[in-house]
Write an enzyme that holds these catalytic residues in place. Structure first.
Site, PDB file in Angstrom:
ATOM      1  N   GLY A   1     -41.734 -29.147  53.098  1.00 25.49           N
ATOM      2  CA  GLY A   1     -42.236 -29.897  54.239  1.00 25.49           C
ATOM      3  C   GLY A   1     -43.209 -29.085  55.071  1.00 25.49           C
ATOM      4  O   GLY A   1     -42.908 -27.954  55.457  1.00 25.49           O
TER       5      GLY A   1
ATOM      6  N   GLU B   1     -45.956 -43.877  75.228  1.00 26.07           N
ATOM      7  CA  GLU B   1     -47.392 -43.657  75.039  1.00 26.07           C
ATOM      8  C   GLU B   1     -48.059 -44.862  74.380  1.00 26.07           C
ATOM      9  O   GLU B   1     -49.164 -45.266  74.764  1.00 26.07           O
ATOM     10  CB  GLU B   1     -47.615 -42.400  74.192  1.00 26.07           C
ATOM     11  CG  GLU B   1     -47.280 -41.110  74.917  1.00 26.07           C
ATOM     12  CD  GLU B   1     -47.214 -39.913  73.987  1.00 26.07           C
ATOM     13  OE1 GLU B   1     -47.010 -40.119  72.767  1.00 26.07           O
ATOM     14  OE2 GLU B   1     -47.361 -38.778  74.466  1.00 26.07           O
TER      15      GLU B   1
ATOM     16  N   GLY C   1     -44.579 -30.249  58.032  1.00 25.38           N
ATOM     17  CA  GLY C   1     -44.679 -30.796  59.379  1.00 25.38           C
ATOM     18  C   GLY C   1     -44.614 -29.669  60.390  1.00 25.38           C
ATOM     19  O   GLY C   1     -44.841 -28.499  60.059  1.00 25.38           O
ATOM     20  N   PHE C   2     -44.261 -29.989  61.639  1.00 27.40           N
ATOM     21  CA  PHE C   2     -44.230 -28.963  62.679  1.00 27.40           C
ATOM     22  C   PHE C   2     -43.259 -27.831  62.333  1.00 27.40           C
ATOM     23  O   PHE C   2     -43.582 -26.657  62.481  1.00 27.40           O
ATOM     24  CB  PHE C   2     -43.837 -29.581  64.019  1.00 27.40           C
ATOM     25  CG  PHE C   2     -44.944 -30.349  64.674  1.00 27.40           C
ATOM     26  CD1 PHE C   2     -46.127 -29.723  65.030  1.00 27.40           C
ATOM     27  CD2 PHE C   2     -44.821 -31.699  64.921  1.00 27.40           C
ATOM     28  CE1 PHE C   2     -47.162 -30.422  65.620  1.00 27.40           C
ATOM     29  CE2 PHE C   2     -45.844 -32.409  65.516  1.00 27.40           C
ATOM     30  CZ  PHE C   2     -47.017 -31.769  65.868  1.00 27.40           C
TER      31      PHE C   2
END
Length: 258
Positions: free
Chosen positions: A9, A167, A11-12
């Site tokens: 992974g 948001e 991602g972050f």
């Protein structure tokens, strides 16, 4: 021989781990099914046509092009053999001494097949683009829709009052106020209603009291209808049924559950 660390992974979490250990004495293999890292907090801006996907996507190989001990592999994981310390993918098998699993999450539909079939999740660039296309085509449909269908077309319901939900609802409300009237001057956007449905008592429930209050004030000022301590029970693609028995007509339910 250097020991191997396989990170699943990019991602972050996976990216941060790889960056923090890139100068260590390990051979690091970073595996992801995509060749880019996407900046998820800005997906809502892709969904509302404020940013193009390329603005929030960064090539993985460019991120690590100066790191000689990090090897990026584009592959989809099939299984993990814990006994023999191997990761099986569609691009081959990878041995490891240490394994980091950082594969992220998917939208949670809580076992409801109708939610999965009819609602619009937003956890990836592809899903954000699908949602953007849906939002824009929605108003094209409204131009020629019969009166009895306008309510379900013009209602947009965001489920989940976390950061992304807040948001997105706010961005949609700003579109209603500043953008859409210019693009569709012959349409009455007073009929466009944006709902934010949240099961807890506040938006941004896990943040500070000040953040919760400010987010509510921000959304209310923009005209978003807040429905706190409210849960969706069923959805057939045109009508949302809430747990208290109330209904909202809408073809546009956007789910923000983790």
């Amino acid at each position: 021989m250097k020991k191997k660390i396989v990170i699943l992974g990019a991602g972050f979490a996976g990216l941060q781990v790889a960056r923090n250990i890139c100068n260590s004495n390990y051979e690091i293999i970073l595996i992801d099914q995509h060749n880019f890292h996407q900046f998820q907090p800005l997906l809502y801006q892709v969904a509302t046509a404020r940013l193009e996907p390329s603005a929030i996507s960064f090539p993985l190989r460019k991120v690590f092009q100066r790191e000689k001990n990090i090897h990026v592999r584009i592959a989809k994981m099939k299984s993990i053999d814990l006994l023999h310390q191997k990761v099986m993918t569609d691009a081959g098998n990878f041995d490891y001494d240490y394994l980091v699993i950082a594969t992220g999450c998917r939208s949670n539909f809580f076992g409801n097949k109708h939610f999965e079939q009819y609602s619009f999740p937003m956890k990836s660039v592809d899903e954000a683009i699908t949602l953007r296309n849906r939002i824009l085509l929605n108003f094209e449909d409204a131009l020629s829709a019969p009166e009895e269908q306008l309510e379900e077309i013009m209602n947009i319901v965001v489920v989940g009052g976390g950061p992304t939900g807040v948001e997105l609802a706010g961005s949609l409300a700003e579109m209603k106020k500043y953008v859409l009237p210019k693009d569709y001057p012959d349409m009455d956007f007073s009929r466009l209603k944006i709902f934010l449905v949240e099961g807890m008592a506040n938006t941004l429930q896990n943040m500070s009291t000040a953040s919760q209050q400010k987010s509510k004030e921000y959304l209310q000022k923009l005209g978003v209808t807040l429905m706190m301590q409210t849960q969706v029970q069923e959805y057939d693609g045109k009508t949302i049924i809430l747990k208290d028995g109330k209904t909202i007509k809408s073809r546009n339910m956007i789910g923000q559950q983790a």
